[in-house]
Design a protein around this motif. Structure first.
Motif: not given
Length: 91
Positions: A7-8, A10, A77, A80
Motif C-alpha cells: 500500500y502507498r 492515495l 497516486d 506515480s
C-alpha cells in the motif's frame, strides 16, 4: 498473503456541488488513505470472470478507515502522480 505491505498514499478529490462544473476549484481535496491500484496487463485477462480490457485499474484498500469513496471521485497516486476516476464503488 496480504497486499497491505504494498500500500502507498492515495488521495481522494471530489467535485464540489456548489462550484461551476469545469472550474479548477470544483475538484477539491477530501482525504488521503493507504491503498493500492492494480493495473491490468495488456493480455486478455479475466478477473472474477469479467473481461478487464476496459478497466483502467482496481482499487484495494482497508474499509476500516471509516472514509467513503463515491462514484465520480478522483483518486490520485501520490507516488506515480497518476489519477483515476472512480466509475463504480460497490463495496
Amino acid at each position: 498473503m496480504s497486499l497491505s505491505r504494498h500500500y502507498r498514499k492515495l488521495e481522494v478529490f471530489r467535485f464540489n456541488e456548489d462550484a461551476d462544473f469545469g472550474v479548477p476549484e470544483a475538484l477539491q481535496y477530501q482525504f488521503s488513505f493507504q491503498g493500492l491500484i492494480q493495473l491490468p496487463n495488456n493480455a486478455n485477462t479475466f478477473i472474477n470472470g469479467k473481461d478487464t480490457s476496459a478497466i483502467a485499474g482496481v482499487l484495494f484498500c482497508s474499509v476500516a478507515t471509516g472514509k467513503v469513496i463515491l462514484e465520480g471521485d478522483r483518486i490520485k497516486d501520490t507516488v506515480s502522480g497518476q489519477s483515476f476516476l472512480v466509475s463504480g464503488a460497490q463495496s
